[in-house]
Motif scaffolding. Sequence first.
Motif, mmCIF file in Angstrom:
data_model
loop_
_atom_site.group_PDB
_atom_site.id
_atom_site.type_symbol
_atom_site.label_atom_id
_atom_site.label_comp_id
_atom_site.label_asym_id
_atom_site.label_seq_id
_atom_site.Cartn_x
_atom_site.Cartn_y
_atom_site.Cartn_z
ATOM 1 N N UNK A 161 52.321 53.270 51.206
ATOM 2 C CA UNK A 161 52.322 53.891 49.880
ATOM 3 C C UNK A 161 51.196 53.295 49.041
ATOM 4 N N UNK A 162 50.511 54.148 48.285
ATOM 5 C CA UNK A 162 49.522 53.660 47.325
ATOM 6 C C UNK A 162 50.250 53.069 46.126
ATOM 7 N N UNK A 163 49.661 52.031 45.546
ATOM 8 C CA UNK A 163 50.297 51.383 44.413
ATOM 9 C C UNK A 163 49.216 50.889 43.449
ATOM 10 N N UNK A 164 49.477 51.011 42.159
ATOM 11 C CA UNK A 164 48.588 50.474 41.129
ATOM 12 C C UNK A 164 49.292 49.299 40.463
ATOM 13 N N UNK A 165 48.593 48.156 40.376
ATOM 14 C CA UNK A 165 49.247 46.967 39.825
ATOM 15 C C UNK A 165 48.197 46.019 39.238
ATOM 16 N N UNK A 166 48.667 45.062 38.472
ATOM 17 C CA UNK A 166 47.786 44.043 37.907
ATOM 18 C C UNK A 166 47.606 42.943 38.944
ATOM 19 N N UNK A 167 46.370 42.819 39.454
ATOM 20 C CA UNK A 167 46.089 41.823 40.492
ATOM 21 C C UNK A 167 45.895 40.457 39.836
ATOM 22 N N UNK A 168 46.712 39.471 40.182
ATOM 23 C CA UNK A 168 46.578 38.137 39.581
ATOM 24 C C UNK A 168 45.248 37.464 39.906
ATOM 25 N N UNK A 169 44.624 37.841 41.017
ATOM 26 C CA UNK A 169 43.355 37.231 41.400
ATOM 27 C C UNK A 169 42.177 37.937 40.736
ATOM 28 N N UNK A 170 42.227 39.268 40.685
ATOM 29 C CA UNK A 170 41.144 40.033 40.057
ATOM 30 C C UNK A 170 41.261 40.037 38.527
ATOM 31 N N UNK A 171 42.459 39.711 38.035
ATOM 32 C CA UNK A 171 42.734 39.702 36.599
ATOM 33 C C UNK A 171 42.537 41.083 35.973
ATOM 34 N N UNK A 172 42.901 42.121 36.720
ATOM 35 C CA UNK A 172 42.740 43.482 36.202
ATOM 36 C C UNK A 172 43.649 44.435 36.966
ATOM 37 N N UNK A 173 43.782 45.642 36.404
ATOM 38 C CA UNK A 173 44.536 46.686 37.088
ATOM 39 C C UNK A 173 43.737 47.167 38.299
ATOM 40 N N UNK A 174 44.378 47.233 39.432
ATOM 41 C CA UNK A 174 43.683 47.637 40.659
ATOM 42 C C UNK A 174 44.561 48.619 41.433
ATOM 43 N N UNK A 175 43.921 49.313 42.352
ATOM 44 C CA UNK A 175 44.657 50.131 43.312
ATOM 45 C C UNK A 175 44.878 49.308 44.574
ATOM 46 N N UNK B 185 42.848 46.589 46.877
ATOM 47 C CA UNK B 185 41.624 47.185 47.390
ATOM 48 C C UNK B 185 40.365 46.566 46.771
ATOM 49 N N UNK B 186 40.437 46.187 45.519
ATOM 50 C CA UNK B 186 39.237 45.723 44.805
ATOM 51 C C UNK B 186 38.706 44.412 45.369
ATOM 52 N N UNK B 187 39.564 43.425 45.467
ATOM 53 C CA UNK B 187 39.100 42.117 45.927
ATOM 54 C C UNK B 187 39.535 41.772 47.330
ATOM 55 N N UNK B 188 40.300 42.656 47.963
ATOM 56 C CA UNK B 188 40.775 42.380 49.307
ATOM 57 C C UNK B 188 41.867 41.329 49.361
ATOM 58 N N UNK B 189 42.489 41.054 48.216
ATOM 59 C CA UNK B 189 43.537 40.038 48.173
ATOM 60 C C UNK B 189 44.845 40.591 48.743
ATOM 61 N N UNK B 190 45.641 39.681 49.268
ATOM 62 C CA UNK B 190 46.911 40.068 49.868
ATOM 63 C C UNK B 190 48.014 39.189 49.296
#
Length: 302
Positions: free
Chosen positions: A19-33, A57-62
């Motif tokens: 499933x696609x999900x939009x969330x605030x990435x703690x590492x990117x410090x921004x909303x990401x897909x 998707x933005x920073x490749x974080x998991x």
Amino acid sequence: MGIVKALMMEMEEAQWEASDVTFFCPECKSEVDGTVELPIVYDNGDSTHLPVNVRCFSGGHSFDGWVKTDWDSCEIELDDYPEKTIITDPMRGFASDYDDYDHEYYEWLEQQELLSRPVYRAFNQTISDVKALTAQVLLDDQSQMLARMLLAQSITALEAFLADTLILTVANHPKAQEKLLGSKSLGIGSKKFELADAIGVEDFAKTRLLEYLRAVSFHDVQKANSLFRVGLGINILPEGKELELIQKAIKMRHDCVHRNGVDRETGELHQIDQGLLLRLATTLENLVRTVDQKVDEIETPM
């Protein structure tokens, strides 16, 4: 049952879908897909609480976390950032959605199980090669040499399959051994031996029975059928045109092997075309598949 084992079983039994999900990435410090695999929930099911992995998707974080979901809601809490909760849509399903998929999957799984058996796999590989090489068969002399080889190999593959299947099955089924040794029509068990012959031979009757079976020419399909019928209760032969084709091919195989392809009745060279080879291959595939399925259905042990 331990908690960890129970959780692993629940994860294996669950059906999952990306499933696609939009969330605030703690590492990117921004909303990401991103993406996450969610357990499918049903309208008549309970809530589910299982571990998941969310990927940015933005920073490749998991991020590892836990999803709590039911028919109406879906929340993901990240292990390292418990203050960050991801709200997304539940992955809804209906009881009938996966019926066709499951049916196809289990059919595929059953086929893989069949193909994993060495005897069946060896036959299928040979016939597959025969069908591939058949495309090169024409009516010129050189092609006819190949055609004779392919026809002979097809019957040899059948013979090897029948022999290996019967011998391996009988060797592991005492009741099949009893039936074959006790058959008056076959007469295998009536052969007389000296007591001295049994010295040092473990399971003497079984050993002699298997020696007998290994000496059988299984391209004599009528005899092979009698052995399968008496020992395993299986009729291996098709009927009508399919049986006629097999018997014709067995006769031609004898001429190809022992008379260089010359018909012993007419004195003329057999002409073997692509159509004959392909029809024979298909007929043998059907026969072998049926026999293999019937043998597989025999109770273990008998």
